[in-house]
Scaffold this motif. Sequence first.
Motif, mmCIF file in Angstrom:
data_model
loop_
_atom_site.group_PDB
_atom_site.id
_atom_site.type_symbol
_atom_site.label_atom_id
_atom_site.label_comp_id
_atom_site.label_asym_id
_atom_site.label_seq_id
_atom_site.Cartn_x
_atom_site.Cartn_y
_atom_site.Cartn_z
ATOM 1 N N ILE A 1 -5.083 -0.969 -10.738
ATOM 2 C CA ILE A 1 -4.061 -1.037 -9.615
ATOM 3 C C ILE A 1 -4.690 -1.076 -8.489
ATOM 4 O O ILE A 1 -4.455 -1.391 -7.635
ATOM 5 C CB ILE A 1 -2.981 0.466 -9.851
ATOM 6 N N LYS A 2 -6.012 -0.035 -8.460
ATOM 7 C CA LYS A 2 -6.538 -0.282 -7.018
ATOM 8 C C LYS A 2 -7.141 -1.433 -6.641
ATOM 9 O O LYS A 2 -7.195 -1.878 -5.450
ATOM 10 C CB LYS A 2 -7.792 0.764 -7.329
ATOM 11 N N GLU A 3 -7.314 -2.394 -7.652
ATOM 12 C CA GLU A 3 -7.968 -3.727 -7.286
ATOM 13 C C GLU A 3 -6.663 -4.484 -6.624
ATOM 14 O O GLU A 3 -6.910 -5.486 -6.187
ATOM 15 C CB GLU A 3 -8.480 -4.584 -8.373
ATOM 16 N N GLN A 4 -5.403 -4.056 -6.712
ATOM 17 C CA GLN A 4 -4.360 -4.677 -6.179
ATOM 18 C C GLN A 4 -3.869 -4.195 -4.739
ATOM 19 O O GLN A 4 -2.752 -4.253 -4.619
ATOM 20 C CB GLN A 4 -3.025 -4.866 -7.092
ATOM 21 N N LYS A 5 -4.916 -3.606 -4.031
ATOM 22 C CA LYS A 5 -4.701 -2.620 -2.671
ATOM 23 C C LYS A 5 -4.013 -3.583 -1.730
ATOM 24 O O LYS A 5 -3.017 -3.144 -0.861
ATOM 25 C CB LYS A 5 -5.696 -2.219 -2.402
ATOM 26 N N ASN A 6 -4.204 -4.991 -1.840
ATOM 27 C CA ASN A 6 -3.475 -5.778 -0.624
ATOM 28 C C ASN A 6 -2.109 -5.847 -0.917
ATOM 29 O O ASN A 6 -1.235 -5.811 0.195
ATOM 30 C CB ASN A 6 -4.269 -7.416 -0.803
ATOM 31 N N PHE A 7 -1.515 -6.177 -2.065
ATOM 32 C CA PHE A 7 0.034 -5.955 -2.309
ATOM 33 C C PHE A 7 0.503 -4.668 -2.048
ATOM 34 O O PHE A 7 1.619 -4.571 -1.659
ATOM 35 C CB PHE A 7 0.041 -6.476 -3.889
ATOM 36 N N PHE A 8 -0.249 -3.657 -2.264
ATOM 37 C CA PHE A 8 0.062 -2.241 -2.141
ATOM 38 C C PHE A 8 0.286 -2.098 -0.609
ATOM 39 O O PHE A 8 1.400 -1.447 -0.072
ATOM 40 C CB PHE A 8 -0.946 -1.276 -2.399
ATOM 41 N N PHE B 1 3.768 -2.048 -11.047
ATOM 42 C CA PHE B 1 2.370 -2.107 -11.215
ATOM 43 C C PHE B 1 2.031 -1.887 -12.887
ATOM 44 O O PHE B 1 0.959 -2.233 -13.334
ATOM 45 C CB PHE B 1 1.714 -1.057 -10.568
ATOM 46 N N SER C 1 1.819 -5.088 -14.388
ATOM 47 C CA SER C 1 0.716 -5.847 -14.211
ATOM 48 C C SER C 1 -0.575 -5.391 -15.027
ATOM 49 O O SER C 1 -1.550 -6.059 -15.350
ATOM 50 C CB SER C 1 0.375 -5.898 -12.673
ATOM 51 N N THR C 2 -0.742 -4.017 -15.226
ATOM 52 C CA THR C 2 -1.685 -3.307 -16.107
ATOM 53 C C THR C 2 -1.586 -4.036 -17.680
ATOM 54 O O THR C 2 -2.607 -4.131 -18.214
ATOM 55 C CB THR C 2 -1.844 -2.040 -16.056
ATOM 56 N N TYR D 1 -3.041 -7.551 -17.399
ATOM 57 C CA TYR D 1 -4.455 -7.362 -17.341
ATOM 58 C C TYR D 1 -5.163 -7.149 -18.780
ATOM 59 O O TYR D 1 -6.077 -7.807 -19.153
ATOM 60 C CB TYR D 1 -5.006 -6.358 -16.087
#
Length: 217
Positions: free
Chosen positions: A12-19, A50, A53-54, A57
């Motif tokens: 989830i941290k890798e999707q920080k832009n969406f966050f 999210f 999304s995991t 992944y």
Amino acid sequence: MKGLLVKDFKLIKEQKNFFFIIIAITASTVAFSDDTSFILGFLPFVLSMFTLSTISYDEFDNGNAFLFTLPISRTGYTIEKYCLALMLGISALVFATFLAIISSMLKGTADVLEIVMAAVIVLPVLIVIQAVMIPFHLKFGGEKGRLALIGVFGMFFIIIAATVKAAEMLGIDIQDITSHLPVASMGMMVTIMLVVAFIILLLSMRISNSIMNNKEF
């Protein structure tokens, strides 16, 4: 389960832009709109996504085949996804409620009790949405899962719209009835909704567990 949660939070941290986009939309709504009820539904629902999304992944490039060589069970994996969804959804709902209360106090536009009651009503709806989303995503994957979900929620909203229309044709004002319910009746109704939502969640977990146990990697 702790290791799976750590893995998912790192994903989830890798999707920080969406966050950051979600936070920006939420902050804009709070700043420029007097209607704070939008963020009570928007933020918990979007953050719950999210979880899906995991799962995507994990499935990417046949990643589950490697994941299940580790000392984890398919049942543990399934339970962890539901725990993650509840953690994300409930924490987002609490944060959204806090923002709505602060905003309403600064603007003087709404009653705090009304916001809290709205948040409590959102909770069982959120749980049911999560209970529907996860097994569909586990069964059909990313693209097909999204199409199936759109179909299910489309039917759900059609049923609600038809119910409201039928009530109008019969001269029944649903909003007036709910607004005049005593606090005790509202509390009982919310309690029943929560019990039903958790029963649906448990049934969903059993379905998802069956899906995972029947999958071949």
